[in-house]
Design an enzyme around this catalytic site. Structure first.
Site, mmCIF file in Angstrom:
data_model
loop_
_atom_site.group_PDB
_atom_site.id
_atom_site.type_symbol
_atom_site.label_atom_id
_atom_site.label_comp_id
_atom_site.label_asym_id
_atom_site.label_seq_id
_atom_site.Cartn_x
_atom_site.Cartn_y
_atom_site.Cartn_z
ATOM 1 N N ARG A 14 70.042 -20.138 -13.896
ATOM 2 C CA ARG A 14 70.549 -18.777 -14.168
ATOM 3 C C ARG A 14 69.560 -17.734 -13.651
ATOM 4 N NH1 ARG A 14 69.610 -17.950 -20.719
ATOM 5 N NH2 ARG A 14 67.649 -16.809 -20.437
ATOM 6 N N TYR A 154 52.740 -13.324 -22.649
ATOM 7 C CA TYR A 154 53.469 -13.237 -21.373
ATOM 8 C C TYR A 154 52.597 -12.588 -20.287
ATOM 9 C CZ TYR A 154 57.415 -12.145 -18.229
ATOM 10 O OH TYR A 154 58.271 -12.039 -17.157
ATOM 11 N N CYS A 155 51.930 -11.475 -20.638
ATOM 12 C CA CYS A 155 51.105 -10.774 -19.644
ATOM 13 C C CYS A 155 49.917 -11.635 -19.208
ATOM 14 C CB CYS A 155 50.622 -9.437 -20.187
ATOM 15 S SG CYS A 155 51.985 -8.305 -20.477
HETATM 16 P P1 NAD Z 1 65.933 -16.274 -17.347
HETATM 17 O O1 NAD Z 1 65.527 -16.471 -18.759
HETATM 18 O O2 NAD Z 1 67.305 -15.777 -17.058
HETATM 19 O O3 NAD Z 1 65.693 -17.601 -16.508
HETATM 20 C C1 NAD Z 1 64.555 -18.398 -16.653
HETATM 21 C C2 NAD Z 1 64.922 -19.817 -16.293
HETATM 22 O O4 NAD Z 1 63.782 -20.663 -16.499
HETATM 23 C C3 NAD Z 1 66.040 -20.372 -17.185
HETATM 24 O O5 NAD Z 1 66.998 -21.005 -16.368
HETATM 25 C C4 NAD Z 1 65.327 -21.380 -18.053
HETATM 26 O O6 NAD Z 1 66.139 -22.455 -18.469
HETATM 27 C C5 NAD Z 1 64.217 -21.865 -17.117
HETATM 28 N N1 NAD Z 1 63.133 -22.519 -17.838
HETATM 29 C C6 NAD Z 1 62.509 -22.108 -18.969
HETATM 30 N N2 NAD Z 1 61.587 -22.995 -19.345
HETATM 31 C C7 NAD Z 1 61.609 -23.999 -18.430
HETATM 32 C C8 NAD Z 1 60.883 -25.206 -18.261
HETATM 33 N N3 NAD Z 1 59.933 -25.562 -19.143
HETATM 34 N N4 NAD Z 1 61.162 -25.995 -17.202
HETATM 35 C C9 NAD Z 1 62.121 -25.664 -16.311
HETATM 36 N N5 NAD Z 1 62.859 -24.529 -16.420
HETATM 37 C C10 NAD Z 1 62.599 -23.706 -17.465
HETATM 38 O O7 NAD Z 1 64.840 -15.298 -16.715
HETATM 39 P P2 NAD Z 1 64.847 -14.425 -15.377
HETATM 40 O O8 NAD Z 1 64.965 -13.002 -15.797
HETATM 41 O O9 NAD Z 1 65.781 -14.973 -14.365
HETATM 42 O O10 NAD Z 1 63.326 -14.634 -14.924
HETATM 43 C C11 NAD Z 1 62.929 -15.545 -13.928
HETATM 44 C C12 NAD Z 1 61.437 -15.386 -13.690
HETATM 45 O O11 NAD Z 1 61.149 -14.038 -13.321
HETATM 46 C C13 NAD Z 1 60.589 -15.669 -14.946
HETATM 47 O O12 NAD Z 1 59.393 -16.288 -14.574
HETATM 48 C C14 NAD Z 1 60.324 -14.282 -15.480
HETATM 49 O O13 NAD Z 1 59.160 -14.249 -16.264
HETATM 50 C C15 NAD Z 1 60.191 -13.483 -14.207
HETATM 51 N N6 NAD Z 1 60.435 -12.051 -14.379
HETATM 52 C C16 NAD Z 1 61.648 -11.569 -14.799
HETATM 53 C C17 NAD Z 1 61.816 -10.208 -14.954
HETATM 54 C C18 NAD Z 1 63.119 -9.596 -15.394
HETATM 55 O O14 NAD Z 1 63.162 -8.374 -15.579
HETATM 56 N N7 NAD Z 1 64.194 -10.347 -15.578
HETATM 57 C C19 NAD Z 1 60.760 -9.337 -14.696
HETATM 58 C C20 NAD Z 1 59.546 -9.858 -14.276
HETATM 59 C C21 NAD Z 1 59.394 -11.218 -14.113
#
Ligand code: NAD
Length: 246
Positions: A14, A154-155
């Site tokens: 996702r 997280y940070c």
């Molecule tokens: P999301 O929660 O929609 O997706 C994260 C995905 O990681 C999920 O599919 C989840 O099942 C998977 N996941 C979690 N733990 C796992 C594990 N142990 N092994 C394998 N898969 C695992 O989040 P997103 O918004 O799509 O974020 C994706 C990345 O981008 C993350 O690293 C997040 O920290 C980073 N990020 C997101 C944002 C934002 O605004 N959405 C901003 C900055 C950074």
């Protein structure tokens, strides 16, 4: 742009990971859609890629487990012959002010976001060193650059990603392997859907472009860093945040 390349995208069922998998496949890469628990969603991503004429395979594996990450990378190499692109995207949040944050909340976020990326990079490095090629892209965050109240765990993980990215870029550079990070800003996904409206409004007010980012904004940056167009870029953290972090 990426035909003949094999890519692993972690946490690709996702959000940003899903869009990245679809985008890399759209540019011709064979994509391993890693997921932890959401088998149906991961299979749906694979089906969408195949329906568009691409090649993909779902792979279950918790990246925070050292041996599981090793097993995934070893078997992908065995089945597909090479691993050209690794996108460490899997990530979680467990937000709390430090007074209320439990040890478990701190440890879990570090385990998935930071150690998960280490685990995959550790095992893929051996393969890329032998190939003398490869691109690693790590998902950091604007929060890792600026800090954010309620997110010390997280940070710390996302700032740690930047340090690991620079160190590994130095270790692997002489073999033509690039290692970069992306620091997304406020991107519309299920991770940010859960934020209260007033928090979202405050965040929007701090973004010069006055809108949330889309998953495509991040996925296209990943594709660029994974391509030969970015061959002379390494050790960098590219902000894709509408100007939020400048
Ligand atoms: P999301 O929660 O929609 O997706 C994260 C995905 O990681 C999920 O599919 C989840 O099942 C998977 N996941 C979690 N733990 C796992 C594990 N142990 N092994 C394998 N898969 C695992 O989040 P997103 O918004 O799509 O974020 C994706 C990345 O981008 C993350 O690293 C997040 O920290 C980073 N990020 C997101 C944002 C934002 O605004 N959405 C901003 C900055 C950074």
């Amino acid at each position: 742009m990426l035909s003949g390349k094999v890519a692993i995208v972690t946490g690709a069922s996702r959000g940003i990971g899903r869009e990245t998998a679809l985008t890399l496949a759209g540019y011709g890469a064979t994509v391993i859609v890693n997921y932890c628990g959401s088998k149906d969603k991961a299979e749906a991503v694979v089906e969408e890629i195949k329906a568009a004429g691409g090649n993909a395979k779902a792979y279950q594996g918790d990246v925070s487990d050292f041996d599981v990450a090793k097993e995934m990378i070893t078997s992908v190499k065995k089945e597909f012959g090479s691993i050209d692109i690794l996108v460490n995207n899997a990530g979680i949040t467990k937000d709390n002010l430090i007074m209320r944050m439990s040890e478990e909340e701190f440890d879990k976020v570090i385990e998935v976001n930071l150690k998960g990326a280490f685990n995959c990079m550790k095992h893929v490095s051996r393969i890329m060193l032998k190939q003398k090629s490869g691109h690693i892209i790590n998902m950091s965050s604007v929060s890792g650059v600026m800090g954010n109240a309620g997110q010390v765990n997280y940070c710390a993980s996302k700032a740690g990603i930047i340090g690991m990215t620079k160190s590994l870029a130095r270790e692997l550079g002489s073999r033509g392997i690039t290692v970069n990070a992306i620091a997304p800003g406020f991107i519309e996904t299920e991770m940010t859907d859960v934020l209260p409206e007033d928090v979202k409004e405050n965040l929007l007010a701090s973004i010069p472009l006055k809108r949330m980012g889309q998953t495509k904004d991040i996925a296209e940056t990943v594709a660029f860093l994974a391509s030969d167009k970015a061959a002379y870029i390494t050790g960098q953290t590219i902000s894709v945040d509408g100007g939020m972090g400048m």
